[in-house]
Design an enzyme around this catalytic site. Structure first.
Site, PDB file in Angstrom:
ATOM      1  N   LYS A  81       0.699  -0.917  -0.119  1.00 60.89           N
ATOM      2  CA  LYS A  81      -0.194   0.090  -0.079  1.00 60.89           C
ATOM      3  C   LYS A  81       0.759   1.280   0.069  1.00 60.89           C
ATOM      4  O   LYS A  81       1.899   1.239   0.794  1.00 60.89           O
ATOM      5  CB  LYS A  81      -0.922   0.209   1.507  1.00 60.89           C
ATOM      6  CG  LYS A  81      -1.698   0.955   1.132  1.00 60.89           C
ATOM      7  CD  LYS A  81      -2.926   0.139   0.324  1.00 60.89           C
ATOM      8  CE  LYS A  81      -4.620   0.905  -0.397  1.00 60.89           C
ATOM      9  NZ  LYS A  81      -5.443   0.368   0.308  1.00 60.89           N
ATOM     10  N   GLY A 183     -25.001   5.400   2.037  1.00 67.04           N
ATOM     11  CA  GLY A 183     -24.173   5.636   1.164  1.00 67.04           C
ATOM     12  C   GLY A 183     -23.776   5.850  -0.747  1.00 67.04           C
ATOM     13  O   GLY A 183     -23.368   4.526  -0.872  1.00 67.04           O
ATOM     14  N   VAL A 184     -24.522   6.528  -1.477  1.00 68.96           N
ATOM     15  CA  VAL A 184     -24.636   5.976  -2.738  1.00 68.96           C
ATOM     16  C   VAL A 184     -23.412   6.605  -3.324  1.00 68.96           C
ATOM     17  O   VAL A 184     -24.037   7.469  -4.389  1.00 68.96           O
ATOM     18  CB  VAL A 184     -26.393   6.499  -3.013  1.00 68.96           C
ATOM     19  CG1 VAL A 184     -27.052   5.078  -2.390  1.00 68.96           C
ATOM     20  CG2 VAL A 184     -26.637   7.254  -2.708  1.00 68.96           C
ATOM     21  N   VAL A 187     -19.759   3.051  -5.342  1.00 66.93           N
ATOM     22  CA  VAL A 187     -20.357   1.695  -5.215  1.00 66.93           C
ATOM     23  C   VAL A 187     -21.534   2.122  -4.674  1.00 66.93           C
ATOM     24  O   VAL A 187     -21.965   1.267  -5.247  1.00 66.93           O
ATOM     25  CB  VAL A 187     -19.475   1.404  -4.174  1.00 66.93           C
ATOM     26  CG1 VAL A 187     -19.483  -0.059  -3.877  1.00 66.93           C
ATOM     27  CG2 VAL A 187     -18.030   1.478  -4.348  1.00 66.93           C
TER      28      VAL A 187
END
Ligand code: NAD
Length: 353
Positions: A81, A183-184, A187
């Protein structure tokens, strides 16, 4: 907070690469955790942190998570990462300097770390890096355009929800199931569309009411006040916004049968997996169910370029991985979180042998 050198000295990963980029004042931190299955690979996060130590801890923790994520979906990559620790929001020219410096580091590692977008970076940033660096994942070889991971992640979450519903209710159909998406965005929106197409009753909650209302109208769903998410009765709570929404207080309030969504680090602590299990709530471990974007990138690199084919690979692989986690948890009498860890560890130890 522990000193940076101490964090480098005590980490159980392979190496932590550090570089200071003077024009932007940013630290580039690349944590390489494991290469049992393949080259360390993970997203590039751009974010401000209180200290360099915080950035190193985040990169190392996320890199270890990537080792488990790749093992969980059985793709030939290792855990890594990158964190680009910025001192303040950057203007376009300064951001470009930082990305150029980052690109030099990636080139220096000669494929020893591969990357894609993450929080704070965009597919367009990746396209810029890819102009002079072969370590970037997710660039379509025919169009040269970066692939948006969101719809692929959404497809994996949809498959994982289907597997969870089949496990919890003895039937794979989503038709008539009440599914609440928190949460739209990149994703959550395609997930909401997919669920509505599958006949589910979709409940939508977003901090941006204009966004949730517009989507609810388009797909025939209902909006839910962000404050009322945990007290709303539903079959599935799909966290697709921020992490740590599942904690002692929210688990006590929840009126759902399943927690399955895309958000990273959904559990505030590992103990919350036990709390969910104790309440009979089935939990799809986040790093398994949200691996669809990573999987699509891996398959694209392996030569699958057709979008429908990528989506169907994601659907099949993530659905099977989530199902296998529930099966292991049931067989071994452990939480789904522990089952996912054991499956990943088994894959890694097979490869080590
Ligand atoms: P995004 O920023 O595009 O969308 C997030 C949405 O959540 C926004 O609409 C925002 O208004 C809303 N939101 C934020 N806080 C909220 C709250 N408390 N209640 C309700 N709504 C809230 O993000 P995304 O790319 O869709 O990712 C969503 C989550 O999934 C993140 O945790 C991300 O780390 C994780 N994830 C994303 C991907 C991907 O492919 N994009 C892959 C793996 C994991």
């Amino acid at each position: 907070m522990t000193e940076p050198f101490e964090l480098l000295r005590t980490w159980d990963g392979l190496a932590t690469v550090l570089r200071f980029e003077p024009h932007s004042g940013a630290w580039i931190v690349i944590a390489l955790h494991d290469r049992t299955l393949g080259s360390p690979t993970g997203g590039s996060r751009m974010k401000s942190y209180p200290s360099l130590s915080d950035a190193i801890v985040d990169a190392q923790r996320l890199a270890a998570g990537m080792t488990a994520k790749w093992a969980g979906i059985d793709r030939p990559y290792g855990g890594g990462k990158a964190v680009l620790m910025i001192p303040r929001p950057l203007d376009a020219a300064t951001r470009r300097s930082l990305l150029t410096g980052y690109r030099d580091v990636l080139r220096g590692l000669e494929g020893g770390f591969r990357t894609g977008p993450d929080m704070g970076t965009t597919p367009e940033d990746m396209a810029f890096l890819a102009q002079a660096c072969a370590s970037v994942m997710g660039i379509h070889p025919e169009t040269g355009k970066p692939l948006d991971p969101g719809p692929f992640t959404a497809q994996g979450v949809l498959a994982g929800i289907r597997a969870a519903v089949a496990h919890a209710f003895d039937g794979a159909t989503l038709s008539g199931r009440r599914i609440l998406i928190q949460g739209v965005g990149d994703v959550g929106e395609p997930l909401a569309r997919g669920l509505a197409e599958a006949g589910a009753t979709v409940l939508i909650s977003d901090l941006d009411p204009a966004r949730s209302e517009k989507l609810a109208q388009m797909i025939g769903g209902r909006t839910v006040d962000p404050e009322a998410v945990f007290t709303m009765e539903c079959d599935v709570y799909a966290p697709c916004a921020v992490g740590a929404t599942v904690d002692e207080a929210s688990v006590a309030e929840m009126r759902c049968a399943i927690v399955a969504g895309s958000a990273n680090n959904q559990l505030a602590t590992d103990r919350d997996a036990e709390r969910l299990a104790a309440r009979g709530i089935l939990y799809a471990p986040d790093w398994v169910i949200n691996a669809g974007g990573a999987l699509a990138y891996a398959d694209l690199r392996a030569g699958t370029t057709d979008t429908d084919q990528l989506l169907s690979d994601v659907d099949r692989t993530i659905g099977a991985a989530v199902e296998a986690v529930f099966h292991t948890a049931h067989e071994e009498g452990i939480t789904s979180l522990e089952a996912a860890r054991r499956r990943a560890e088994r894959r890694l130890s097979q490869a080590r042998k």
